[in-house]
Enzyme design. Sequence first.
Site, mmCIF file in Angstrom:
data_model
loop_
_atom_site.group_PDB
_atom_site.id
_atom_site.type_symbol
_atom_site.label_atom_id
_atom_site.label_comp_id
_atom_site.label_asym_id
_atom_site.label_seq_id
_atom_site.Cartn_x
_atom_site.Cartn_y
_atom_site.Cartn_z
ATOM 1 N N SER A 98 -15.368 1.083 2.318
ATOM 2 C CA SER A 98 -14.703 2.195 1.619
ATOM 3 C C SER A 98 -15.096 2.125 0.153
ATOM 4 C CB SER A 98 -13.183 2.027 1.756
ATOM 5 O OG SER A 98 -12.484 2.879 0.883
ATOM 6 N N TYR B 201 -5.209 -3.068 1.828
ATOM 7 C CA TYR B 201 -6.425 -2.321 2.176
ATOM 8 C C TYR B 201 -7.559 -2.657 1.202
ATOM 9 C CZ TYR B 201 -9.128 1.872 3.553
ATOM 10 O OH TYR B 201 -10.098 2.739 4.008
HETATM 11 P P1 NAP Z 1 -8.471 6.827 12.208
HETATM 12 O O1 NAP Z 1 -8.844 8.228 12.523
HETATM 13 O O2 NAP Z 1 -7.034 6.462 12.118
HETATM 14 O O3 NAP Z 1 -9.218 5.880 13.246
HETATM 15 C C1 NAP Z 1 -9.045 4.489 13.221
HETATM 16 C C2 NAP Z 1 -9.111 3.982 14.626
HETATM 17 O O4 NAP Z 1 -8.918 2.557 14.588
HETATM 18 C C3 NAP Z 1 -7.989 4.565 15.499
HETATM 19 O O5 NAP Z 1 -8.461 4.929 16.773
HETATM 20 C C4 NAP Z 1 -7.011 3.418 15.551
HETATM 21 O O6 NAP Z 1 -6.181 3.428 16.686
HETATM 22 C C5 NAP Z 1 -7.954 2.229 15.569
HETATM 23 N N1 NAP Z 1 -7.206 1.026 15.250
HETATM 24 C C6 NAP Z 1 -6.329 0.843 14.259
HETATM 25 N N2 NAP Z 1 -5.771 -0.354 14.362
HETATM 26 C C7 NAP Z 1 -6.314 -0.950 15.445
HETATM 27 C C8 NAP Z 1 -6.105 -2.199 16.090
HETATM 28 N N3 NAP Z 1 -5.194 -3.078 15.649
HETATM 29 N N4 NAP Z 1 -6.842 -2.480 17.167
HETATM 30 C C9 NAP Z 1 -7.722 -1.605 17.663
HETATM 31 N N5 NAP Z 1 -7.951 -0.391 17.118
HETATM 32 C C10 NAP Z 1 -7.235 -0.076 16.024
HETATM 33 O O7 NAP Z 1 -9.092 6.356 10.816
HETATM 34 P P2 NAP Z 1 -10.491 6.701 10.104
HETATM 35 O O8 NAP Z 1 -10.164 7.473 8.892
HETATM 36 O O9 NAP Z 1 -11.487 7.212 11.040
HETATM 37 O O10 NAP Z 1 -10.883 5.236 9.602
HETATM 38 C C11 NAP Z 1 -11.916 4.480 10.173
HETATM 39 C C12 NAP Z 1 -12.413 3.467 9.160
HETATM 40 O O11 NAP Z 1 -12.920 4.155 8.027
HETATM 41 C C13 NAP Z 1 -11.324 2.521 8.635
HETATM 42 O O12 NAP Z 1 -11.845 1.206 8.519
HETATM 43 C C14 NAP Z 1 -11.024 3.065 7.266
HETATM 44 O O13 NAP Z 1 -10.562 2.079 6.385
HETATM 45 C C15 NAP Z 1 -12.396 3.585 6.868
HETATM 46 N N6 NAP Z 1 -12.360 4.594 5.811
HETATM 47 C C16 NAP Z 1 -11.684 5.760 6.015
HETATM 48 C C17 NAP Z 1 -11.669 6.694 4.992
HETATM 49 C C18 NAP Z 1 -10.944 8.001 5.143
HETATM 50 O O14 NAP Z 1 -10.775 8.682 4.128
HETATM 51 N N7 NAP Z 1 -10.540 8.421 6.344
HETATM 52 C C19 NAP Z 1 -12.302 6.433 3.784
HETATM 53 C C20 NAP Z 1 -12.965 5.231 3.623
HETATM 54 C C21 NAP Z 1 -12.987 4.312 4.640
HETATM 55 P P3 NAP Z 1 -4.756 4.165 16.589
HETATM 56 O O15 NAP Z 1 -5.030 5.635 16.457
HETATM 57 O O16 NAP Z 1 -4.103 3.792 17.883
HETATM 58 O O17 NAP Z 1 -4.064 3.625 15.385
#
Ligand code: NAP
Length: 270
Positions: free
Chosen positions: A152, A165
């Site tokens: 991130s 985070y």
């Molecule tokens: P998301 O849509 O919430 O997807 C995250 C996925 O990870 C979900 O399917 C979630 O399952 C799963 N997960 C969470 N905790 C878990 C666990 N304990 N065991 C197994 N699976 C788990 O989030 P996203 O925005 O795509 O984020 C993905 C990555 O990108 C993360 O590492 C985040 O930090 C990074 N990121 C995101 C952004 C942003 O703005 N969105 C920006 C920078 C970096 P559940 O739905 O069941 O919780």
Amino acid sequence: MACATRGPLRSRTMSSSSTRALAGRTALVTGGASGIGRAVATRLAADGAHVVVLDRDETAAKEVAHEVGGDHLVADLADRAGIEALGLGTTVRADILVNNAGFQHVAPVEEFDPDTFEAIHRVMLQAPFLLARALLPGMYAAGWGRIVHVSSAHGHRASAYKSAYVSAKHGLEGLSKVLALEGADKGVTSNTVCPGYVRTPLVEGQIADQAATHGIAESDVLQDVLLARTAVKRLVEPEEVAALVAFLCGPGTDSITGTSHLMDGGWTAA
Ligand code: NAP
């Protein structure tokens, strides 16, 4: 912890007749059932990889795996024993590991629940270590591997109220560099991609929390908080992140390792 697959999971050989960039490769994508992970799974499959979607919700993981013609695994990545029970490196092998799963919690340090802090570090730092640890011997034996960590902009910058985070993402940047050094003479690269705010459920879920914490209306959170430091005044789309991940796994990338790729709309340039 439940573990399920749709069929035998094996690293495929490069004998596929397909000419797509990742034909013959197997990719394990954590958090592949939602948001960025789902886009990555879709993109890597389109590029020819056999994709294994790992997530904690079996129904959602199975649905995405079905969509991309891959397999699914179910595990809570906060649970070390559950990860070890997946059989990674033995029954399940992968040439590409995308460490993507994560979640956010927003609170001042003095009110931050220590159990939540620990859970974020388990999912976003310990699990990437455990998954790489299990899959690396197979990659080393094959003389080829790609590890991409979805870090991130918060792997490089801090924001108030995000102690777990921000510290987990900074740690992930360090882990990636160590993996890059250790894999350098064995054909394995390790890199991070660092998005700003991406249009996913994780961000949508933050808007109400941020409104309450900052004492502003939810409608003002996007421009006044999330995009306040970003030059490009829009959210990044998950497919843009997936394209960068696919590039780092594709041809011509043997020398790209230990690097961190910002996709933050200019946030960290200012
Ligand atoms: P998301 O849509 O919430 O997807 C995250 C996925 O990870 C979900 O399917 C979630 O399952 C799963 N997960 C969470 N905790 C878990 C666990 N304990 N065991 C197994 N699976 C788990 O989030 P996203 O925005 O795509 O984020 C993905 C990555 O990108 C993360 O590492 C985040 O930090 C990074 N990121 C995101 C952004 C942003 O703005 N969105 C920006 C920078 C970096 P559940 O739905 O069941 O919780």
